[in-house]
Design an enzyme around this catalytic site. Structure first.
Site, short mmCIF file in Angstrom:
data_model
loop_
_atom_site.label_atom_id
_atom_site.label_comp_id
_atom_site.label_asym_id
_atom_site.label_seq_id
_atom_site.Cartn_x
_atom_site.Cartn_y
_atom_site.Cartn_z
N GLU A 182 0.96 -0.99 0.01
CA GLU A 182 -0.09 0.18 -0.09
C GLU A 182 0.87 1.37 -0.09
O GLU A 182 0.55 2.28 0.66
CB GLU A 182 -0.95 0.06 1.09
CG GLU A 182 -1.93 -1.13 1.31
CD GLU A 182 -2.93 -1.04 2.17
OE1 GLU A 182 -4.10 -1.11 1.94
OE2 GLU A 182 -2.56 -0.66 3.39
N GLU A 256 -7.00 -7.05 -0.50
CA GLU A 256 -7.66 -6.90 0.76
C GLU A 256 -9.13 -6.58 0.91
O GLU A 256 -9.57 -5.57 0.58
CB GLU A 256 -7.08 -6.01 1.68
CG GLU A 256 -5.51 -6.16 1.87
CD GLU A 256 -4.84 -5.30 2.92
OE1 GLU A 256 -5.52 -4.47 3.43
OE2 GLU A 256 -3.56 -5.41 3.15
#
Length: 776
Positions: A182, A256
């Site tokens: 991320e 995710e």
């Protein structure tokens, strides 16, 4: 006869060798529209679980649970600090034996997606970084800082030594490896991402590499030469559209997908809707999109490994239950069976669902008391003399607490100022506590009574876990700068000549110099007790009568407790108990109401005892004054859950105010918002790492986590929600954000609440100011 037998054996041996040689090498690849396993389209049904959060004795049980639910893969973070706890010393044994975890997954029919870092996040201490990186005063993490890159390269090379032989191309279970994590929510240096990719290749990883990020951050770290997946907790259609805008080809995958959420101390326990989870994963399956459920099993952040978010500073609980389909203790749940039923309709050729494994046994432990005590101030390590105070890391300390002691010059009542408290400080004068300072509330000062020359000042600071996400990850512990006294005349004087006591704590037990005696105390202390078992099993240690601290059972650190909640129990795995006598040691910084412990059959995950669980962004009597202020823009949002953008003539401002005038639902008094971004003069999103909410007219912080900070926490599953418990203030509702510096702003992006229509904004106004608005 012997010659014939020998000839027969040799022929069969050559035949076997020939057949073995003809076996094709397993392959995993990324096609134009799907993943390809051995050349055939493959949909990844994955779930995240962290071997570091599960006792090794239960790894197989948790993997079997995942397989029986209908998954075909598991996703696993590696936490760098879990493997290189000391500079240059790597550990891959015991609960750190990730190679064994991967082999075990393969034995249970599961592939593995590896996420080695070097940065992980995951609500883990320091995002997985080793604390000793912060001994370098000028280090810049997640950049091309030479020292940081050098240590990252060494770490990833070691990861490759251990795990590269387990790639699918070598007959192992690992099918993909992630590059960093991320990163687009932190920076936009794509050359840095390229270097991490190169380190992984150098370490021996030849399988497909990928990056992941939220839909708005993808453009910051996407490279044409690395595959991309998108992370989200709702609205797969819109979020896959965002992925397609930056990646026109390749399979769709949610890296995710959030079925629940993690908990922080002093905030309500999070849960996720079963219906929404089934609906949204069903959508992905219908469109042959792959996914990884974060978390399918959260487990427990044992020891001192729990992290924190900032701003505001919110340390996370040791329970990482996450309202996941497989509970913290490995139990099947309603969400588990709903997903098992869903997956049964999407199995690939040859797949069947195994039977659901039975739960591990659970036991009760009758209430018992601690009988021995070791007061902390009577059990201190050798001190370090210092002219000025420094942070923990400067004293070669990673975890635990630290005591700063000096003699006061004496004088009338004044104010003691600490720059800054990281994270929880208790202040004593001559052994009497005069104040408690909590970083969650930005408390760094207290009243100092009149003192005599030579009076002893003690400041005991507990490190709660380093920030694991965002721009505040350079999170050094203890006192970060200096301590000074401010008199009634406004003059300040720095306190000097300190004795520093680094109280180092570990996951494997308490310091050897701690000596117990019979008795009790309400001062900071270690407490010891024993209980006897005739059988073992999982249990939940009830710590609700205790204050704040840590617990060790038979040398295993269960993690942190804090009586403010929401968790009031600590998960104790059965393999850590034994028949006969068992020992419990409790470190309580604030002192217990009762020295009583017990083992329960059910956890207590949602019991808040702190009245003001989160600092509100509105002081009593405070009211924003917008009369006479001209809006920079006013407009209306559409209904629905998609991102919406408002653009206007570029204006300058440091303070941004969004005022919601009403909601789409008739007679709806609420305002809700999931995420907010501001656009610069070129229409690009402004960084949010320095943003700070300075005012919100209303927030629901008792009935749910509805604090205004949620609008820039990068998670669309958390929202700002105006107050609904007790009373429901009517519109208009306002939130004011300090951007940290003067900015050129040409618009903003708004994400409505995803799972419920209540409070979705209809009409609104926007205000910008270079100085603070009136009334604040």
């Amino acid at each position: 006869m012997k010659k014939k037998i020998s000839f027969f054996i040799i022929c069969n041996l050559f035949l076997a060798i020939g057949l073995f040689a003809q076996q094709p090498t397993p392959t995993f690849a990324i096609g134009d529209s799907s993943f390809l396993l051995n050349g055939k389209p493959y949909v990844i049904r994955c779930g995240e679980m962290h071997f570091a959060r599960i006792p090794k004795e239960y790894w197989r049980h948790r993997l079997q649970m995942a397989k029986a639910m209908g998954l075909n893969a598991v996703c696993a973070y590696l936490f760098w600090n879990f493997h290189e706890t000391e500079l240059g010393k790597f550990n891959w044994d015991g609960n750190a034996d990730v190679a064994e975890f991967c082999r075990m997954a393969q034995q249970e029919g599961l592939y593995v997606i590896l996420r080695p870092g070097p940065y992980a996040c995951a609500e883990w201490e320091f995002g997985g970084f080793p604390w000793w990186l912060l001994k370098q005063k000028d280090i810049k993490l997640r950049t091309q800082d030479p020292y940081y890159l050098e240590r990252s390269r060494i770490y990833l090379k070691e990861v490759g030594r251990v795990l590269a032989p387990l790639q699918v191309s070598d007959g192992g279970p690992i099918i993909m490896t992630q590059v960093e994590n991320e990163y687009g929510s932190y920076g936009n240096d794509k050359e840095y991402i390229g270097k991490v990719r190169d380190y992984l290749k150098e370490a021996g990883f030849s399988i497909p590499l990928f990056t992941c990020d939220g839909p708005s951050q993808l453009k910051n770290d996407v490279r044409d030469d690395i595959f991309s997946v998108v992370n989200f907790g709702g609205n797969p259609q819109a979020n896959f559209k965002a992925l397609r805008e930056i990646r026109s080809k390749g399979p769709l995958m949610c890296g995710e997908y959030y079925p629940g959420w993690f908990d922080s101390w002093g905030t309500k326990h999070h849960t996720g809707s079963v219906g929404n989870v089934v609906k949204e994963i069903g959508y992905m399956l219908d469109h042959k999109a792959s996914f990884s459920i974060y978390m399918v099993h959260g487990g427990t952040t044992f020891g001192l490994w729990s992290g924190a978010n900032c701003p505001p500073f919110l340390p996370q609980t040791s329970s990482y239950d996450y309202d996941a389909p497989i509970s913290e203790a490995g139990w099947d749940t309603e969400k588990y069976y709903a997903l098992r039923k869903l997956f049964s309709g999407y199995l690939q050729d040859g797949e069947t669902l195994p039977a659901v494994p039975t739960r591990n046994p659970v036991i009760k432990i009758p209430a018992f008391t601690t009988t021995e005590v070791a007061p902390m101030f009577s059990n201190l390590p050798a001190f370090i003399s210092a002219k000025q105070v420094q942070n923990m890391e400067a004293y070669d300390q990673g975890y635990g607490s630290i005591l700063y002691r000096t003699q006061l010059p004496g004088g009338p009542a004044s104010v003691l100022n600490i720059q800054e408290v990281h994270d929880f400080a208790q202040v004593f004068v001559n052994g009497r506590k005069i104040a408690t300072l909590d970083r969650r509330r930005n408390e760094n000062s207290c009243k100092l009574p009149a003192t005599q020359k030579g009076d002893v000042l003690d400041i005991l600071v507990e490190a709660m876990g380093r920030v694991n996400y965002g721009g505040y990850i350079h999170d050094r512990k203890g006192i970060t700068d200096k301590v000074f006294i401010t008199g009634s005349n406004g003059e300040s004087k720095e306190l000097l000549d300190w004795k520093i006591y680094p109280i180092k704590l570990s996951n494997d037990g308490i310091p050897a110099y701690v000596k117990f005696r019979q008795g009790k105390t309400s001062m900071p202390a270690f407490h010891k007790g024993k209980f006897v078992l005739n059988k073992t099993g999982d249990t939940f240690l009830d710590v609700s009568t205790w204050g704040k601290g840590l617990v060790w059972v038979n040398g295993h650190c269960l993690g942190r407790f804090w009586n403010i909640g929401p968790t009031q129990t600590m998960y104790v795995p059965g393999p850590w108990l034994k028949k006969g006598s068992n020992e419990v040691i409790v470190l309580d910084y604030t002192g217990p109401k009762k020295n009583v412990l017990a083992g329960l059959e059910l956890p207590i995950l949602d019991s808040l005892t702190e009245k003001a669980t989160v600092k509100k962004h509105r002081k009593d009597g405070q009211a924003l004054v917008l009369a006479g202020v001209k809006p920079a823009y006013q407009g209306s949002f559409d209904t629905g859950i998609a991102w919406q953008t408002a653009k206007f003539n570029t204006a300058q401002g440091r303070y941004f105010c969004l005022e919601a005038l009403n909601a789409h639902r008739e007679n709806d008094p609420f305002t809700t918002m999931a995420e907010l971004y501001l656009l610069d003069e070129n229409g690009k999103e402004l960084p949010r790492n320095k943003w700070k909410v300075v005012y919100a007219d209303s927030e629901e912080i008792q009935g749910e986590d509805g604090k205004a900070d949620n609008i820039f926490d990068l998670q669309n599953t958390t929202v700002w929600h105006t107050k609904w418990q007790g009373d429901s203030p009517k519109h208009p509702h306002q939130v004011v954000i300090d951007l940290g510096a003067l900015q050129h702003i040409s618009g903003f992006k708004y994400l409505p609440r995803q799972e419920s229509p209540n409070g979705r904004i209809k009409d609104f106004r926007v205000y910008l100011s270079q100085t603070m608005f009136k009334g604040l």
